[in-house]
Design a protein around this motif. Structure first.
Motif: not given
Length: 137
Positions: A125, A129, A136, A43, A132, A39, A48-49, A53, A46
């Protein structure tokens, strides 16, 4: 941490699942193969995040559209459109670094030949996600 260890001043993070509420501790105890290390690693970057998303919302994408999505997110209100060389650099970085890492972690299915990507995160996960993404937003 057990209920007794939480004590005064502690808190319990709860997750709403299919009409019921479950503690994050219970979600983490599930054996879906997703470790805390996975995890954190997934994460940590950024880009990959941003991929996750986008895929949470759309389900599937190709590397080119993911590069475009990241370029737009990183523009951050700027009126300057990223140049084609920058988008190509993002695409290459996705193909050689981020998408393979996400695939190895079990967050996505990545078909390298067609550069096709599909969201495939485990329950554990997915929880992180989502947290996160909310942080954000």
């Amino acid at each position: 941490m057990s209920g007794d260890e939480r004590g005064a001043g502690g808190f319990e993070l709860l997750v709403r699942e299919q009409g019921s509420v479950t503690s994050v501790d219970d979600v983490l105890r599930r054996s879906d193969g997703c470790s805390v290390e996975t995890v954190v690693d997934v994460l940590a970057h950024r880009r990959r995040r941003y991929v996750l998303y986008h895929l949470r919302e759309h389900g599937t994408a190709v590397a080119e559209s993911l590069a475009d999505h990241i370029a737009e997110r990183e523009r951050d209100g700027s009126t300057v459109t990223p140049d084609p060389a920058r988008r190509q650099h993002l695409r290459t970085e996705l193909l050689h670094t981020h998408l393979p890492k996400l695939d190895d972690a079990g967050a996505i299915t990545f078909e390298r030949t067609g550069e096709f990507v599909e969201y495939d995160a485990s329950e554990t996960l997915e929880l992180f996600v989502e947290l996160a993404a909310r942080a954000e937003a």
